[in-house]
Design an enzyme around this catalytic site. Structure first.
Site, PDB file in Angstrom:
ATOM      1  N   GLY A  35     -66.660  -2.862 -18.807  1.00 33.98           N
ATOM      2  CA  GLY A  35     -67.112  -3.728 -17.554  1.00 33.98           C
ATOM      3  C   GLY A  35     -67.926  -2.790 -16.497  1.00 33.98           C
ATOM      4  O   GLY A  35     -68.290  -1.567 -16.880  1.00 33.98           O
ATOM      5  N   SER A  37     -69.666  -0.895 -13.194  1.00 28.91           N
ATOM      6  CA  SER A  37     -68.940   0.129 -12.329  1.00 28.91           C
ATOM      7  C   SER A  37     -68.455  -0.651 -11.278  1.00 28.91           C
ATOM      8  O   SER A  37     -69.036  -1.543 -10.863  1.00 28.91           O
ATOM      9  CB  SER A  37     -69.842   1.137 -12.090  1.00 28.91           C
ATOM     10  N   GLY A  38     -67.196  -0.387 -10.891  1.00 34.24           N
ATOM     11  CA  GLY A  38     -66.572  -1.040  -9.648  1.00 34.24           C
ATOM     12  C   GLY A  38     -65.908  -2.475 -10.268  1.00 34.24           C
ATOM     13  O   GLY A  38     -65.540  -3.051  -9.279  1.00 34.24           O
ATOM     14  N   SER A  39     -66.044  -2.603 -11.413  1.00 34.48           N
ATOM     15  CA  SER A  39     -65.357  -3.944 -12.023  1.00 34.48           C
ATOM     16  C   SER A  39     -63.728  -3.965 -11.836  1.00 34.48           C
ATOM     17  O   SER A  39     -63.203  -4.910 -11.907  1.00 34.48           O
ATOM     18  CB  SER A  39     -65.731  -4.413 -13.456  1.00 34.48           C
ATOM     19  N   GLY A  40     -63.203  -2.701 -11.946  1.00 30.72           N
ATOM     20  CA  GLY A  40     -61.768  -2.540 -11.920  1.00 30.72           C
ATOM     21  C   GLY A  40     -61.261  -2.174 -13.342  1.00 30.72           C
ATOM     22  O   GLY A  40     -60.053  -2.085 -13.541  1.00 30.72           O
ATOM     23  N   SER A  42     -60.583   0.932 -14.506  1.00 27.81           N
ATOM     24  CA  SER A  42     -59.689   1.904 -14.597  1.00 27.81           C
ATOM     25  C   SER A  42     -58.553   1.645 -13.841  1.00 27.81           C
ATOM     26  O   SER A  42     -57.014   1.700 -14.195  1.00 27.81           O
ATOM     27  CB  SER A  42     -59.996   3.311 -13.568  1.00 27.81           C
ATOM     28  N   SER A 109     -69.295   1.635 -21.215  1.00 27.14           N
ATOM     29  CA  SER A 109     -69.622   1.209 -22.676  1.00 27.14           C
ATOM     30  C   SER A 109     -70.676   0.089 -22.556  1.00 27.14           C
ATOM     31  O   SER A 109     -70.411  -1.134 -23.189  1.00 27.14           O
ATOM     32  CB  SER A 109     -68.452   1.076 -23.447  1.00 27.14           C
TER      33      SER A 109
END
Length: 201
Positions: A35, A37-40, A42, A109
């Site tokens: 997803g 960056s900042g999508s959640g 991690s 990715s």
């Protein structure tokens, strides 16, 4: 990989992956969180890891930023380096699966071909693409690391979603739409999918 040694022979292990799986009482797999960056990615991956740990599932999380502190510390963010980043992670994830673990990878990715490359290295059912689907506007609003602000200002080049492409999964194994949902709700969606796939009971 032109300098790959020709004088290597695969050494068979005494303990099979089937034996490791039976010992751990769950199937191994890769949960490939992808997803923007900042999508959640991690956050959800770690929430899933916590829930699995509570159920005595043997797990590990490979996080994009963490891996770039060591194994992939020599790579930048050009398209070429992004491809190599995912190739290396795919190889490491494959080793974790061979060890019998449920391994979560949290990486942008952005390219479908790279995600498919990792999938094709594993047996059927061992790679589950988890699309953390969060609108770009929401990711920019969150911007936990201030990266979108820098990218919009031209301070960061090759930033996914801004001046570098993100190829959206069209047939993800697990599709989590995060907007308006709690982290717990998103994590439970993944857990339910693992149950339905027979990875965990």
């Amino acid at each position: 990989m032109d300098n790959k040694s020709e004088n290597v022979v695969w050494h068979a292990h005494s303990v099979s992956r089937e034996a490791r799986s039976e010992h751990k009482q769950h199937k191994p797999c890769v949960l490939w969180f992808t997803g923007l960056s900042g999508s959640g990615k991690s956050t959800v991956a770690n929430a899933v890891d916590h829930l699995l740990h509570k159920r005595n599932v043997h797990t590990y999380v490979l996080d994009g930023d963490n891996v770039r502190h060591g194994l992939n510390g020599d790579l930048g963010f050009s398209d070429k380096d992004r491809v190599e980043n995912i190739r290396r992670i795919g190889e490491v994830a494959k080793l974790f699966v061979d060890a019998g673990l449920v391994v979560s990878t949290a990486f942008i990715s952005p390219f479908k071909a790279d995600r498919d490359l990792v999938r094709n290295q594993l047996s059927a059912g061992e790679f589950l693409e988890v699309f953390i689907d969060t609108p770009l506007a929401v990711c920019e609003q969150r911007d936990p690391k201030g990266l979108y602000k820098k990218a919009r200002a031209g301070e960061i080049k090759h930033f996914t979603g801004i001046d570098s492409a993100y190829e959206v999964p069209t047939s993800a194994d697990i599709h989590v739409e995060t907007d308006g949902k709690s982290v717990e709700d998103c994590a439970n969606e993944v857990i339910s999918a693992l149950e339905n796939a027979g990875i965990i009971s």
